[in-house]
Design a protein around this motif. Sequence first.
Motif, PDB file in Angstrom:
ATOM      1  N   THR A  39      64.225  -4.115  44.489  1.00  0.00           N
ATOM      2  CA  THR A  39      64.054  -4.850  45.739  1.00  0.00           C
ATOM      3  C   THR A  39      62.628  -5.376  45.788  1.00  0.00           C
ATOM      4  OG1 THR A  39      63.325  -2.898  46.966  1.00  0.00           O
ATOM      5  CG2 THR A  39      65.685  -3.377  47.004  1.00  0.00           C
ATOM      6  N   SER A  40      62.376  -6.273  46.707  1.00  0.00           N
ATOM      7  CA  SER A  40      61.022  -6.777  46.897  1.00  0.00           C
ATOM      8  C   SER A  40      60.114  -5.623  47.315  1.00  0.00           C
ATOM      9  CB  SER A  40      61.025  -7.852  47.975  1.00  0.00           C
ATOM     10  OG  SER A  40      59.698  -8.168  48.343  1.00  0.00           O
ATOM     11  N   ALA A  41      58.920  -5.593  46.782  1.00  0.00           N
ATOM     12  CA  ALA A  41      57.982  -4.526  47.116  1.00  0.00           C
ATOM     13  C   ALA A  41      56.874  -5.031  48.034  1.00  0.00           C
ATOM     14  CB  ALA A  41      57.385  -3.937  45.839  1.00  0.00           C
ATOM     15  N   SER A  42      57.067  -6.185  48.638  1.00  0.00           N
ATOM     16  CA  SER A  42      56.033  -6.707  49.524  1.00  0.00           C
ATOM     17  C   SER A  42      56.063  -5.971  50.865  1.00  0.00           C
ATOM     18  CB  SER A  42      56.220  -8.206  49.742  1.00  0.00           C
ATOM     19  OG  SER A  42      57.456  -8.464  50.361  1.00  0.00           O
ATOM     20  N   GLY A  43      54.900  -5.785  51.452  1.00  0.00           N
ATOM     21  CA  GLY A  43      54.807  -5.110  52.739  1.00  0.00           C
ATOM     22  C   GLY A  43      54.883  -3.605  52.605  1.00  0.00           C
ATOM     23  N   SER A  44      54.981  -2.934  53.719  1.00  0.00           N
ATOM     24  CA  SER A  44      55.049  -1.470  53.757  1.00  0.00           C
ATOM     25  C   SER A  44      56.451  -0.989  53.408  1.00  0.00           C
ATOM     26  CB  SER A  44      54.699  -0.970  55.157  1.00  0.00           C
ATOM     27  OG  SER A  44      53.396  -1.358  55.499  1.00  0.00           O
ATOM     28  N   PRO A  45      56.584   0.290  52.974  1.00  0.00           N
ATOM     29  CA  PRO A  45      57.927   0.836  52.758  1.00  0.00           C
ATOM     30  C   PRO A  45      58.778   0.697  54.019  1.00  0.00           C
ATOM     31  CG  PRO A  45      56.295   2.295  51.829  1.00  0.00           C
ATOM     32  CD  PRO A  45      55.544   1.247  52.606  1.00  0.00           C
TER      33      PRO A  45
END
Length: 92
Positions: A39-45
């Motif tokens: 999945t996209s890993a952008s931003g916070s969990p």
Amino acid sequence: NIPFADTLFDYTLEHLDAITEQPVNQLFGTANFNDQDLTSASGSPMWIDFILLKSKGSVRIKRSHIEEPRCFFRGKFERISDHNPIIAVLSW
């Protein structure tokens, strides 16, 4: 795998006549980590996995929290899954 309080999340709860409870330590999140590529890993969990219960049922979530299990692999501690599990204690 949908975000909490998203339109699709609200639709799902309504059509399943379901409820859920927010885990106490959402800091970990259940997905969106920078050490995986599914999945996209952008931003916070993000919290995208849920334990759903019938809203009028006799089972209730007493408490729940998110774990971040890891194992020693290739010389370092690595996540064992692309998602962190939600651990829950249920009562009925």
